[in-house]
Design a protein around this motif. Sequence first.
Motif, short mmCIF file in Angstrom:
data_model
loop_
_atom_site.label_atom_id
_atom_site.label_comp_id
_atom_site.label_asym_id
_atom_site.label_seq_id
_atom_site.Cartn_x
_atom_site.Cartn_y
_atom_site.Cartn_z
N ILE A 192 0.84 -1.20 0.00
CA ILE A 192 0.00 0.00 0.00
C ILE A 192 0.87 1.24 0.00
CG2 ILE A 192 -1.66 1.34 1.37
CD1 ILE A 192 -2.81 -1.38 2.33
N LEU A 193 1.94 1.23 0.81
CA LEU A 193 2.86 2.36 0.85
C LEU A 193 3.45 2.62 -0.54
CD1 LEU A 193 4.32 4.44 2.70
CD2 LEU A 193 6.17 2.77 2.86
N LEU A 194 3.83 1.56 -1.22
CA LEU A 194 4.36 1.70 -2.57
C LEU A 194 3.33 2.34 -3.49
CD1 LEU A 194 6.56 1.15 -4.69
CD2 LEU A 194 5.51 -1.08 -5.03
N GLU A 195 2.08 1.90 -3.39
CA GLU A 195 1.02 2.48 -4.22
C GLU A 195 0.81 3.96 -3.91
OE1 GLU A 195 -2.63 0.24 -4.21
OE2 GLU A 195 -1.54 -1.66 -4.32
N VAL A 196 0.92 4.33 -2.63
CA VAL A 196 0.76 5.73 -2.24
C VAL A 196 1.84 6.59 -2.90
CG1 VAL A 196 0.89 7.35 -0.30
CG2 VAL A 196 -0.45 5.26 -0.08
N PHE A 197 3.08 6.13 -2.82
CA PHE A 197 4.16 6.94 -3.40
C PHE A 197 4.18 6.88 -4.93
CE2 PHE A 197 5.63 7.19 0.96
CZ PHE A 197 5.97 8.55 1.01
N MET A 198 3.65 5.82 -5.50
CA MET A 198 3.48 5.80 -6.96
C MET A 198 2.46 6.86 -7.37
SD MET A 198 5.67 3.79 -8.24
CE MET A 198 5.09 3.79 -9.91
N ALA A 199 1.38 6.97 -6.58
CA ALA A 199 0.38 8.01 -6.85
C ALA A 199 1.01 9.40 -6.70
CB ALA A 199 -0.81 7.85 -5.93
N ALA A 200 1.88 9.55 -5.69
CA ALA A 200 2.56 10.83 -5.49
C ALA A 200 3.46 11.15 -6.68
CB ALA A 200 3.38 10.80 -4.20
N PHE A 201 4.13 10.15 -7.19
CA PHE A 201 5.00 10.33 -8.34
C PHE A 201 4.21 10.79 -9.55
CE2 PHE A 201 6.98 8.53 -12.17
CZ PHE A 201 8.20 9.18 -12.12
N GLU A 202 2.99 10.25 -9.71
CA GLU A 202 2.16 10.60 -10.86
C GLU A 202 1.47 11.95 -10.69
OE1 GLU A 202 -0.41 7.23 -11.14
OE2 GLU A 202 1.20 5.93 -11.88
N LEU A 254 1.50 16.10 3.22
CA LEU A 254 1.23 15.02 4.16
C LEU A 254 -0.27 14.70 4.20
CD1 LEU A 254 2.21 12.99 6.25
CD2 LEU A 254 2.02 14.78 7.98
N ALA A 255 -1.09 15.73 4.18
CA ALA A 255 -2.55 15.50 4.18
C ALA A 255 -2.96 14.72 2.94
CB ALA A 255 -3.29 16.84 4.25
N TRP A 256 -2.40 15.07 1.80
CA TRP A 256 -2.72 14.37 0.55
C TRP A 256 -2.25 12.91 0.62
CZ3 TRP A 256 -0.30 11.85 -3.48
CH2 TRP A 256 -1.04 11.67 -4.64
N LEU A 257 -1.04 12.70 1.09
CA LEU A 257 -0.50 11.34 1.20
C LEU A 257 -1.34 10.50 2.17
CD1 LEU A 257 3.33 12.15 1.34
CD2 LEU A 257 2.12 10.95 -0.51
N ARG A 258 -1.75 11.11 3.29
CA ARG A 258 -2.59 10.37 4.24
C ARG A 258 -3.94 10.02 3.64
NH1 ARG A 258 -1.33 10.63 10.02
NH2 ARG A 258 0.58 11.80 10.29
N LYS A 259 -4.50 10.93 2.88
CA LYS A 259 -5.79 10.67 2.23
C LYS A 259 -5.67 9.53 1.22
CE LYS A 259 -10.09 11.59 1.29
NZ LYS A 259 -11.13 11.24 2.22
N VAL A 260 -4.61 9.54 0.43
CA VAL A 260 -4.39 8.46 -0.54
C VAL A 260 -4.19 7.14 0.20
CG1 VAL A 260 -2.83 7.59 -2.33
CG2 VAL A 260 -3.51 9.99 -2.34
N ALA A 261 -3.41 7.15 1.28
CA ALA A 261 -3.17 5.93 2.06
C ALA A 261 -4.49 5.41 2.64
CB ALA A 261 -2.17 6.20 3.17
N HIS A 262 -5.30 6.32 3.16
CA HIS A 262 -6.61 5.93 3.70
C HIS A 262 -7.47 5.28 2.62
CE1 HIS A 262 -10.41 6.12 5.88
NE2 HIS A 262 -10.92 6.68 4.80
N ASN A 263 -7.53 5.91 1.45
CA ASN A 263 -8.33 5.37 0.35
C ASN A 263 -7.83 3.99 -0.08
OD1 ASN A 263 -9.93 7.64 0.40
ND2 ASN A 263 -8.87 8.63 -1.32
#
Length: 182
Positions: free
Chosen positions: A43-53, A66-75
């Motif tokens: 999941i962490l990898l997916e979160v940072f892949m989303a951040a990369f995109e 951080l708020a955006w990363l937490r929201k993506v992680a939550h989703n």
Amino acid sequence: MQLPRSGSIRDDTALAELYQRHVYTLLGSIRRCAPTPEDAEDILLEVFMAAFEHNALTGWSEGKQLAWLRKVAHNKCVDIYRASQRRPSLSLETITEALYDDEDLLPEQMALHAEERALLHAHLTRLPEQQQQILGLRFGHGLRSREIARKLNKSESTIRMTLSRTLNLLRRNYSTEEDSDA
């Protein structure tokens, strides 16, 4: 974890710094919702892949990032939870324990279990084909009456009535057999 190349050294540096700043915070919160540590890392990898995109992320303030990363992680965690509810899984340990439960029994108990299975099989094979099929779908495949009805092109009430009558017939057969053995 190594992030893919984005093309710009500045972007790569910003993403690497973003990763370094937030990896442990995010991993800690993801581990609380992930079934296994490996799932948390995925999941962490997916979160940072989303951040990369997400191109604009590097231009945001640290709090907004951080708020955006937490929201993506939550989703992502919610997605994992929903998938597990649709496709429940059993751990390998649970399956292995169930397979070897009979080995812990005494030989007499194993013989009794084998006799009970043979008796059940005999009772089931005497049932009409449709009743066997409905019982197999309900108890063998775990389908609900609605799903069985859809699969067999019957009404749900017909499936429920057939299940009820079949189970009552099996109960009567067992109780009759017990009475004759006594």
